[in-house]
Design a protein around this motif. Structure first.
Motif, PDB file in Angstrom:
ATOM      1  N   MET A 156       0.808  -1.212   0.000  1.00 26.89           N
ATOM      2  CA  MET A 156       0.000   0.000   0.000  1.00 26.89           C
ATOM      3  C   MET A 156       0.846   1.269   0.000  1.00 26.89           C
ATOM      4  SD  MET A 156      -3.092  -1.088  -0.107  1.00 26.89           S
ATOM      5  CE  MET A 156      -4.040   0.368   0.325  1.00 26.89           C
ATOM      6  N   ASN A 157       2.137   1.138   0.246  1.00 27.70           N
ATOM      7  CA  ASN A 157       3.024   2.299   0.307  1.00 27.70           C
ATOM      8  C   ASN A 157       3.872   2.394  -0.952  1.00 27.70           C
ATOM      9  OD1 ASN A 157       2.061   2.873   2.891  1.00 27.70           O
ATOM     10  ND2 ASN A 157       3.695   1.704   3.892  1.00 27.70           N
ATOM     11  N   GLY A 158       4.315   3.621  -1.254  1.00 31.82           N
ATOM     12  CA  GLY A 158       5.096   3.854  -2.462  1.00 31.82           C
ATOM     13  C   GLY A 158       4.290   4.658  -3.455  1.00 31.82           C
ATOM     14  N   ARG A 159       4.182   4.128  -4.668  1.00 37.00           N
ATOM     15  CA  ARG A 159       3.447   4.830  -5.719  1.00 37.00           C
ATOM     16  C   ARG A 159       2.894   3.818  -6.702  1.00 37.00           C
ATOM     17  NH1 ARG A 159       6.028   9.475  -9.747  1.00 37.00           N
ATOM     18  NH2 ARG A 159       4.093  10.025 -10.820  1.00 37.00           N
ATOM     19  N   GLY A 160       1.690   4.042  -7.186  1.00 36.14           N
ATOM     20  CA  GLY A 160       1.073   3.122  -8.133  1.00 36.14           C
ATOM     21  C   GLY A 160      -0.059   3.772  -8.889  1.00 36.14           C
ATOM     22  N   PRO A 161      -0.557   3.102  -9.927  1.00 28.94           N
ATOM     23  CA  PRO A 161      -1.633   3.660 -10.746  1.00 28.94           C
ATOM     24  C   PRO A 161      -2.935   3.788  -9.956  1.00 28.94           C
ATOM     25  CG  PRO A 161      -0.568   1.784 -11.820  1.00 28.94           C
ATOM     26  CD  PRO A 161      -0.118   1.780 -10.404  1.00 28.94           C
ATOM     27  N   ALA A 162      -3.758   4.730 -10.361  1.00 23.76           N
ATOM     28  CA  ALA A 162      -5.069   4.918  -9.734  1.00 23.76           C
ATOM     29  C   ALA A 162      -6.048   5.468 -10.758  1.00 23.76           C
ATOM     30  CB  ALA A 162      -4.969   5.851  -8.535  1.00 23.76           C
ATOM     31  N   TRP A 163      -7.300   5.026 -10.646  1.00 18.93           N
ATOM     32  CA  TRP A 163      -8.392   5.571 -11.455  1.00 18.93           C
ATOM     33  C   TRP A 163      -9.362   6.253 -10.509  1.00 18.93           C
ATOM     34  CZ3 TRP A 163     -10.144   1.533 -15.697  1.00 18.93           C
ATOM     35  CH2 TRP A 163      -9.057   1.260 -16.543  1.00 18.93           C
ATOM     36  N   PHE A 164      -9.819   7.429 -10.899  1.00 20.29           N
ATOM     37  CA  PHE A 164     -10.687   8.237 -10.048  1.00 20.29           C
ATOM     38  C   PHE A 164     -12.052   8.426 -10.714  1.00 20.29           C
ATOM     39  CE2 PHE A 164      -6.276   9.952  -9.863  1.00 20.29           C
ATOM     40  CZ  PHE A 164      -5.920   9.412  -8.645  1.00 20.29           C
ATOM     41  N   PHE A 165     -13.118   8.139  -9.968  1.00 15.95           N
ATOM     42  CA  PHE A 165     -14.478   8.296 -10.474  1.00 15.95           C
ATOM     43  C   PHE A 165     -15.240   9.271  -9.578  1.00 15.95           C
ATOM     44  CE2 PHE A 165     -13.053   4.165 -11.916  1.00 15.95           C
ATOM     45  CZ  PHE A 165     -13.608   4.006 -13.182  1.00 15.95           C
ATOM     46  N   ARG A 166     -15.862  10.259 -10.195  1.00 13.47           N
ATOM     47  CA  ARG A 166     -16.791  11.133  -9.497  1.00 13.47           C
ATOM     48  C   ARG A 166     -17.767  11.695 -10.517  1.00 13.47           C
ATOM     49  NH1 ARG A 166     -14.598  16.993  -7.532  1.00 13.47           N
ATOM     50  NH2 ARG A 166     -16.856  17.379  -7.717  1.00 13.47           N
ATOM     51  N   GLU A 167     -19.035  11.782 -10.118  1.00 10.36           N
ATOM     52  CA  GLU A 167     -20.092  12.388 -10.940  1.00 10.36           C
ATOM     53  C   GLU A 167     -20.111  11.847 -12.366  1.00 10.36           C
ATOM     54  OE1 GLU A 167     -20.396  16.733  -8.909  1.00 10.36           O
ATOM     55  OE2 GLU A 167     -18.430  16.130  -9.691  1.00 10.36           O
ATOM     56  N   GLY A 168     -19.896  10.534 -12.474  1.00  8.06           N
ATOM     57  CA  GLY A 168     -19.997   9.877 -13.774  1.00  8.06           C
ATOM     58  C   GLY A 168     -18.810  10.073 -14.695  1.00  8.06           C
ATOM     59  N   LYS A 169     -17.701  10.588 -14.183  1.00  5.05           N
ATOM     60  CA  LYS A 169     -16.511  10.830 -15.000  1.00  5.05           C
ATOM     61  C   LYS A 169     -15.323  10.053 -14.438  1.00  5.05           C
ATOM     62  CE  LYS A 169     -18.475  13.757 -17.823  1.00  5.05           C
ATOM     63  NZ  LYS A 169     -18.682  13.415 -19.259  1.00  5.05           N
ATOM     64  N   LEU A 170     -14.463   9.608 -15.357  1.00  8.28           N
ATOM     65  CA  LEU A 170     -13.258   8.874 -14.995  1.00  8.28           C
ATOM     66  C   LEU A 170     -12.021   9.673 -15.370  1.00  8.28           C
ATOM     67  CD1 LEU A 170     -11.348   6.450 -14.413  1.00  8.28           C
ATOM     68  CD2 LEU A 170     -11.929   5.594 -16.704  1.00  8.28           C
ATOM     69  N   ASN A 171     -11.087   9.776 -14.425  1.00 10.10           N
ATOM     70  CA  ASN A 171      -9.762  10.329 -14.693  1.00 10.10           C
ATOM     71  C   ASN A 171      -8.722   9.343 -14.173  1.00 10.10           C
ATOM     72  OD1 ASN A 171      -9.818  13.336 -15.719  1.00 10.10           O
ATOM     73  ND2 ASN A 171     -11.520  13.114 -14.275  1.00 10.10           N
ATOM     74  N   LYS A 172      -7.570   9.320 -14.829  1.00 12.64           N
ATOM     75  CA  LYS A 172      -6.532   8.365 -14.470  1.00 12.64           C
ATOM     76  C   LYS A 172      -5.284   9.096 -13.993  1.00 12.64           C
ATOM     77  CE  LYS A 172      -8.234   5.007 -17.847  1.00 12.64           C
ATOM     78  NZ  LYS A 172      -7.916   4.188 -19.043  1.00 12.64           N
ATOM     79  N   GLY A 173      -4.614   8.487 -13.055  1.00 18.70           N
ATOM     80  CA  GLY A 173      -3.406   9.082 -12.512  1.00 18.70           C
ATOM     81  C   GLY A 173      -2.687   8.106 -11.618  1.00 18.70           C
ATOM     82  N   TYR A 174      -2.320   8.550 -10.422  1.00 19.85           N
ATOM     83  CA  TYR A 174      -1.589   7.680  -9.519  1.00 19.85           C
ATOM     84  C   TYR A 174      -1.859   8.057  -8.070  1.00 19.85           C
ATOM     85  CZ  TYR A 174       1.870  11.532  -9.197  1.00 19.85           C
ATOM     86  OH  TYR A 174       2.484  12.740  -8.995  1.00 19.85           O
ATOM     87  N   TRP A 175      -1.517   7.127  -7.186  1.00 22.37           N
ATOM     88  CA  TRP A 175      -1.521   7.363  -5.742  1.00 22.37           C
ATOM     89  C   TRP A 175      -0.077   7.358  -5.268  1.00 22.37           C
ATOM     90  CZ3 TRP A 175       1.000   3.630  -3.032  1.00 22.37           C
ATOM     91  CH2 TRP A 175       1.059   2.356  -3.588  1.00 22.37           C
ATOM     92  N   GLN A 176       0.187   8.060  -4.157  1.00 21.38           N
ATOM     93  CA  GLN A 176       1.543   8.116  -3.619  1.00 21.38           C
ATOM     94  C   GLN A 176       1.494   8.370  -2.121  1.00 21.38           C
ATOM     95  OE1 GLN A 176       4.110  10.931  -5.593  1.00 21.38           O
ATOM     96  NE2 GLN A 176       5.741  10.751  -4.079  1.00 21.38           N
ATOM     97  N   THR A 177       2.263   7.588  -1.371  1.00 17.15           N
ATOM     98  CA  THR A 177       2.394   7.804   0.071  1.00 17.15           C
ATOM     99  C   THR A 177       3.650   7.110   0.565  1.00 17.15           C
ATOM    100  OG1 THR A 177       1.403   7.422   2.252  1.00 17.15           O
ATOM    101  CG2 THR A 177       0.928   5.805   0.549  1.00 17.15           C
ATOM    102  N   ASP A 178       4.278   7.720   1.560  1.00 13.61           N
ATOM    103  CA  ASP A 178       5.455   7.107   2.174  1.00 13.61           C
ATOM    104  C   ASP A 178       5.082   6.249   3.377  1.00 13.61           C
ATOM    105  OD1 ASP A 178       4.751   8.976   4.058  1.00 13.61           O
ATOM    106  OD2 ASP A 178       6.658  10.052   4.039  1.00 13.61           O
ATOM    107  N   GLY A 179       3.796   6.100   3.636  1.00 11.10           N
ATOM    108  CA  GLY A 179       3.338   5.275   4.742  1.00 11.10           C
ATOM    109  C   GLY A 179       3.072   6.047   6.017  1.00 11.10           C
ATOM    110  N   THR A 180       3.419   7.339   6.048  1.00 11.56           N
ATOM    111  CA  THR A 180       3.177   8.144   7.248  1.00 11.56           C
ATOM    112  C   THR A 180       2.095   9.192   7.031  1.00 11.56           C
ATOM    113  OG1 THR A 180       4.850   9.815   6.677  1.00 11.56           O
ATOM    114  CG2 THR A 180       5.599   7.875   7.903  1.00 11.56           C
ATOM    115  N   ARG A 181       1.531   9.259   5.844  1.00 10.14           N
ATOM    116  CA  ARG A 181       0.500  10.241   5.541  1.00 10.14           C
ATOM    117  C   ARG A 181      -0.552   9.609   4.640  1.00 10.14           C
ATOM    118  NH1 ARG A 181       1.227  14.725   1.332  1.00 10.14           N
ATOM    119  NH2 ARG A 181      -0.863  13.950   0.903  1.00 10.14           N
ATOM    120  N   THR A 182      -1.722  10.221   4.616  1.00  9.02           N
ATOM    121  CA  THR A 182      -2.770   9.736   3.742  1.00  9.02           C
ATOM    122  C   THR A 182      -2.314   9.828   2.287  1.00  9.02           C
ATOM    123  OG1 THR A 182      -3.694  11.968   3.940  1.00  9.02           O
ATOM    124  CG2 THR A 182      -4.719  10.241   5.246  1.00  9.02           C
TER     125      THR A 182
END
Length: 511
Positions: free
Chosen positions: A445-471
């Motif tokens: 769960m820590n580090g960086r990886g791909p992410a897809w985001f959905f809100r209000e019927g729309k999709l955007n693609k990007g990434y997630w990132q955390t060092d394990g000490t923050r959201t």
């Protein structure tokens, strides 16, 4: 005279024979008799060992002193058995199947969501949860068979002549019916580089950093989030208070079912249920939120790792105060926690802390993006196949599971303002989690990886990132911040190999 001599001679011979036998017996006895007497019974009994309980928590600011592994663990609650799939044959009834597999009609009805217990159809797949299944299968199997891969679910057979198909055979047969007319989206490419550090997120004192919504009392935001392990096997539904959680994470558990970690910061429900055991994902996930983990036990190896992480550990076996049994519920649904009682208990035990969470970026302005009104996730098909469908009337995504709406026990279909697909590496382990030998999964769960985001019927693609000490920081592919819609967020943790369906369930794939 001669007769007397003969008699004397015979007597001497007999006397010699008796003397020799006595000597042999004495020698044999001497060999078997120990030269020393054994110590007294009292000296053989050693003092009873001192029981070393699993520590209830470790201070997030001090992990320098390792805590030795526990030598004795309490008897755990009955584990959730690995389900087995039975294909209904002509003439079958629920009563007959309950008798065959040593279960009850009620359990079959609950596990499979059957509305009319007097009606099942030929070819219908039923999930059987029973300890007798292994005995039945072995009795019907003349020769040893290779155990199924972790991702598969074994198939129950009904003696003596009923045959059932494995899930692999079923999927192959279904695929042979026809090809998917639309190309399925490809799985994302893993992001290897860590990239620049994410920006700092700041919120006004009265804004919940996990929802972007105001709260009446800002003091509730200074406490640890309560992160509760909630079951999602068919027997655990409907869950209580999912719609009151700020954030919910869903992950695959032992490859055959999913489970939730529901995070409560702004709300304190009096009942959250059903409580389940801890898994390896929580070792990395909970410190991201500086949270307190509420769960009911776990395997020894996983509990050991949790004990070494900077986590306020509310294991029910050692902290029973906030937990209670719901009346008129079976073992799968009865264990619950009172969130306010948990907060009071943490304060009394010194487990709480005035944490400050960065949270997420929020915006009321809808994001632009490609169509994303439907989400199909290929979680285990029989137990956890997941769908989200955008509802324009409410402005939220509504949750479906295995083709049926997922409801909150307190009322209403489970819903979310944001749905995030959190692609992460899934590593198999040899940590056994249940009596059937199912093994745990280590999810990175820590580090960086791909992410897809959905809100209000729309999709955007990007990434997630955390060092394990923050959201986690959620960003577009160019690194700019992605803004969530204020409200509840569901984070669907998916293996990197998963293909997410956008048009139909046929597009979704786990390979």
């Amino acid at each position: 005279m001669k007769r007397v001599l003969i008699i004397i001679f015979l007597v001497m011979i007999i006397f010699s024979l008796v003397a020799c036998q006595s000597t042999d017996q004495s020698a044999a006895a001497a060999e078997t008799v120990p030269t020393e007497l054994p110590p007294s019974t009292a000296t053989l009994i050693s003092p009873a060992p001192t029981l070393t309980p699993i520590p209830t928590q470790i201070s997030p600011t001090d992990t320098s002193t390792p805590i030795p592994p526990p030598t004795v663990t309490p008897t755990p609650a009955p584990p959730t058995p690995t389900p087995h799939i039975y294909i209904v044959q002509a003439g079958d009834t629920l009563f007959d199947l309950a008798q065959t597999f040593d279960t009850t009609v009620e359990d079959l009805v609950i596990a499979n969501g059957i509305r009319d217990k007097n009606f099942i159809r030929t070819g219908q797949e039923l999930m059987i949860v029973s300890s007798k299944i292994a005995e039945v299968a072995m009795a019907d199997t003349p020769t040893p068979t290779v155990a199924p891969a972790p991702a598969e679910t074994a198939v129950a057979t009904k003696p003596p002549s009923v045959q059932a198909r494995t899930m692999t055979e079923t999927a192959t047969a279904e695929a042979a019916v026809g090809e998917n007319p639309k190309p399925a989206p490809s799985p994302p490419t893993p992001i290897v580089s860590s990239g620049p550090p994410p920006p700092t997120v700041a919120h006004p004192d009265n804004i919940n950093p996990l929802t972007g919504l105001p709260v009446d009392n800002p003091e509730v935001l200074r406490h640890r989030p309560l992160m509760v392990r909630i079951g999602n096997d068919p027997g655990a539904r409907p869950q209580v208070a999912l719609n009151e959680a700020d954030v919910v994470y869903e992950e695959i558990t032992e490859w055959w079912v999913t489970r939730f970690t529901a995070i409560y910061l702004g709300a304190t429900p009096d009942t959250v249920a059903p409580i389940r055991s801890v898994r390896l994902i929580n070792v990395q996930l909970v410190p991201q939120y500086q949270g307190a983990l509420a769960h009911s036990g776990g395997s020894d190896a996983v509990r050991w790792e949790v004990s070494q992480a900077p986590i306020a550990n509310l294991d029910e076996y050692y902290n029973p105060t906030p937990y209670f049994y719901r009346p008129n519920e079976g073992w799968q649904t009865r264990l619950a926690i009172d969130a306010q009682a948990a907060r009071d208990y943490m304060a009394a035990k010194g487990l709480d802390a005035p944490v400050v969470l960065q949270g997420f970026f929020f915006s009321d302005t809808p994001e632009q993006g490609e169509p994303g009104e439907n989400i199909y996730i290929a979680y285990p098909r029989v137990t956890s196949a997941t769908e989200w469908h955008y509802d324009p009337a409410s402005g939220q995504y509504l949750r479906w599971i295995s083709g049926q709406p997922l409801y909150d026990f307190n009322g209403g279909q489970v819903s979310a303002d944001n749905v995030i697909i959190y692609f992460a590496e899934h590593q198999p382990t040899n940590i056994v989690e249940d009596v059937n030998g199912a093994t745990s999964i280590r999810i990175i769960m820590n580090g960086r990886g791909p992410a897809w985001f959905f809100r209000e019927g729309k999709l955007n693609k990007g990434y997630w990132q955390t060092d394990g000490t923050r959201t986690p920081y959620f960003a577009y592919e160019d690194g700019s911040s992605y803004h969530l819609k204020p409200g509840r967020t569901w984070v669907e943790v998916a293996p990197l190999t998963y293909t997410i369906g956008l048009n139909s369930a046929d597009e979704a794939s786990s390979k």
